[in-house]
Design a protein around this motif. Sequence first.
Motif, PDB file in Angstrom:
ATOM      1  N   ILE A  98       0.834  -1.209   0.000  1.00 32.66           N
ATOM      2  CA  ILE A  98       0.000   0.000   0.000  1.00 32.66           C
ATOM      3  C   ILE A  98       0.870   1.261   0.000  1.00 32.66           C
ATOM      4  O   ILE A  98       1.805   1.391   0.790  1.00 32.66           O
ATOM      5  CB  ILE A  98      -0.939  -0.020   1.229  1.00 32.66           C
ATOM      6  N   ALA A  99       0.521   2.185  -0.895  1.00 35.95           N
ATOM      7  CA  ALA A  99       1.284   3.427  -0.999  1.00 35.95           C
ATOM      8  C   ALA A  99       0.552   4.597  -0.359  1.00 35.95           C
ATOM      9  O   ALA A  99       1.128   5.679  -0.198  1.00 35.95           O
ATOM     10  CB  ALA A  99       1.587   3.732  -2.468  1.00 35.95           C
ATOM     11  N   ASN A 100      -0.718   4.404  -0.027  1.00 32.49           N
ATOM     12  CA  ASN A 100      -1.484   5.435   0.673  1.00 32.49           C
ATOM     13  C   ASN A 100      -2.686   4.756   1.311  1.00 32.49           C
ATOM     14  O   ASN A 100      -3.536   4.206   0.605  1.00 32.49           O
ATOM     15  CB  ASN A 100      -1.929   6.512  -0.329  1.00 32.49           C
ATOM     16  N   TYR A 101      -2.725   4.811   2.652  1.00 33.86           N
ATOM     17  CA  TYR A 101      -3.777   4.071   3.368  1.00 33.86           C
ATOM     18  C   TYR A 101      -5.120   4.790   3.374  1.00 33.86           C
ATOM     19  O   TYR A 101      -6.116   4.200   3.751  1.00 33.86           O
ATOM     20  CB  TYR A 101      -3.365   3.823   4.817  1.00 33.86           C
ATOM     21  N   SER A 112       4.105  -0.323   0.970  1.00 30.58           N
ATOM     22  CA  SER A 112       4.881  -0.385  -0.272  1.00 30.58           C
ATOM     23  C   SER A 112       6.166   0.417  -0.056  1.00 30.58           C
ATOM     24  O   SER A 112       6.203   1.329   0.770  1.00 30.58           O
ATOM     25  CB  SER A 112       4.063   0.259  -1.385  1.00 30.58           C
ATOM     26  N   ASP A 113       7.204   0.077  -0.819  1.00 31.30           N
ATOM     27  CA  ASP A 113       8.403   0.925  -0.729  1.00 31.30           C
ATOM     28  C   ASP A 113       8.156   2.283  -1.399  1.00 31.30           C
ATOM     29  O   ASP A 113       8.996   3.178  -1.306  1.00 31.30           O
ATOM     30  CB  ASP A 113       9.639   0.217  -1.316  1.00 31.30           C
ATOM     31  N   GLN A 114       6.998   2.428  -2.042  1.00 31.60           N
ATOM     32  CA  GLN A 114       6.639   3.728  -2.629  1.00 31.60           C
ATOM     33  C   GLN A 114       5.796   4.579  -1.686  1.00 31.60           C
ATOM     34  O   GLN A 114       5.387   5.686  -2.034  1.00 31.60           O
ATOM     35  CB  GLN A 114       5.854   3.514  -3.940  1.00 31.60           C
ATOM     36  N   HIS A 115       5.478   4.062  -0.513  1.00 34.19           N
ATOM     37  CA  HIS A 115       4.733   4.874   0.458  1.00 34.19           C
ATOM     38  C   HIS A 115       5.612   6.048   0.894  1.00 34.19           C
ATOM     39  O   HIS A 115       6.808   5.853   1.150  1.00 34.19           O
ATOM     40  CB  HIS A 115       4.357   4.007   1.668  1.00 34.19           C
ATOM     41  N   PRO A 116       5.039   7.256   0.980  1.00 35.87           N
ATOM     42  CA  PRO A 116       5.853   8.417   1.396  1.00 35.87           C
ATOM     43  C   PRO A 116       6.588   8.175   2.720  1.00 35.87           C
ATOM     44  O   PRO A 116       7.699   8.678   2.908  1.00 35.87           O
ATOM     45  CB  PRO A 116       4.836   9.546   1.547  1.00 35.87           C
TER      46      PRO A 116
END
Length: 563
Positions: free
Chosen positions: A66-69, A106-110
């Motif tokens: 997940i990149a934005n919950y 995700s490793d793309q999560h801020p």
Amino acid sequence: MNTQPWWQQAVFYEIYPRSFADGNGDGIGDFLGLTAKLDYLHDLGIDAIWLAPHYPSPFLDCGYDIANYADVAPEYGSLDDFTAFLLAAHARSIRVVLDLVLNHTSDQHPWFIESRASLDNPKRDWYIWRDGRDGGPPSNWASIFGGPAWTLDPQTNQYYYHAFLKEQPDLNWRNPDLKAAMWDVVRFWLDLGVDGFRLDAIATIFEHPDLPNHTLPLAAHDILDANALDEPTYRQLLRWQLKQPGLHELLQELRRLVDSYPGDRVLVGEDEDLAFHGAANDELHLVFNFPLMRADRLTPQHIRANQIQRLAQLPAGAWPCNTLGNHDSPRVWSRYGDGAHDADLARLHIALLLTLQGTPFLYNGEEIGMTDLKLGGLDELRDTAAIHQYHKLVDTHGLPPQEALHAALATTRDRCRSPMQWSDAANAGFSPPSATPWLPVHPNHTAGVNVAAQVDDPTSLLSFYRRLLHLRRTTPALLAGEYQALPTAGDAVLAFLRFDPNSRQTCLVALNFAEDSQTLAIDLDGRQIRTLFTSQAREHELIVTDSLTMTPFEVLIGELREQ
Ligand code: NOJ
Ligand code: CA
């Protein structure tokens, strides 16, 4: 009066949003499509949806990265589309439970992008960062998806921990700011009105802080898929990575948060350990009975043994939860079929699931008999774990590419994630014919395995599901009754009673798993059986007997009556 909370009476239905219904014709399921299918779900007779992850995600683990919950994946729609879906579901008395992935992002999560930026970033401690040991990773731990659980990040020359893919870094739940941020996420969805959460991979949330090595002679590099190991090896391998101290306290905290909302919101854990109900029934409401699934065939012996053990271990006040399939496992039809009597067995399996004591979880598509998809080649695979497995088999295990491909295609989770089959049209009515679905549709959608072909056919599997769901909903003993095993002669028939002290109703459930007729002696204290449901035409509604003859693969559900 039935005083059970809704989640004990409900039948849950897992929806894999990417594969359910494509409303805008881009080949990917979405909220527009899903909302349009709510009447179908209402007619089917389910009570609650478990929605697999719907959040923005690079989709390396099919949304479990997940990149934005606090948002919706753009390909699935907007937050407004989600809200419209939720309201439309509630308007049909269908509750909605979301998938909550607490262990990793995700490793793309801020959060992770910040965390990896520098050693002194304020979010550095939100993830598990460690220095290497002796020129290698901090410990010999393995990822559940195979390979090492540590990845070196050249930016800061430290390793980060990941229980799953390297693109799924584990969060550090010992950091109070991370915890507060995640509880905000929980509140965000509860405030919107969702009815609870299915908690992903809860056992993985904490790791041992001292990083002790496991003592198995197994190198992380050699492991392809930890889930494929036998139980004791799996447990030993992940000895320091699963169920570490602090977990029960954390779940209690989450439970208090969820309980502070009105409406009996529910927590369902992706784990089989009944300890997750909590010592004082103060953790999870439901814990899956995965051991029931763990068999090549669902035989009466296996089911009986499972129920004896499971119900004996169930903590006082806790409620069971049964399932036979989900987005990680083979399709029920394919897994437990015998290739010769699959349609009969599929009916027995759903009858079992809906009559055992406990909350049932179904998986989308099983009601029309969807089967595992056989993909053609590597380019069709979408399941990153299977793609990695293929490469590892070729590169490190030296397997010829064809053999490696065969192995990856045989076990990939893509096989059970193919688009829902709504009709026999091109793309099975999932997407318009002009679109290319994200995973191929199963060719058997033109051979009767689709909703349109079954919906008005009283003999179809779909009609069987609907009849049984209706019966369950209107039969107190099936909703609330205690399970009482009946000793039966032989190993072909599973028979049990469900007794509900409130309504004083007792039901008999008898399932003949054999391809021939079976006569069983049953002692019902002189009571008669009034037939409530049968898969076969029975001449008499009332069966007065101390022995019962069942036709091949018969499902019989009756109510016991005094003579
Ligand atoms: C369990 C989920 O069901 C599975 O699909 C996922 O890959 C792992 N947890 C990691 O999130
Ligand atoms: Ca779409």
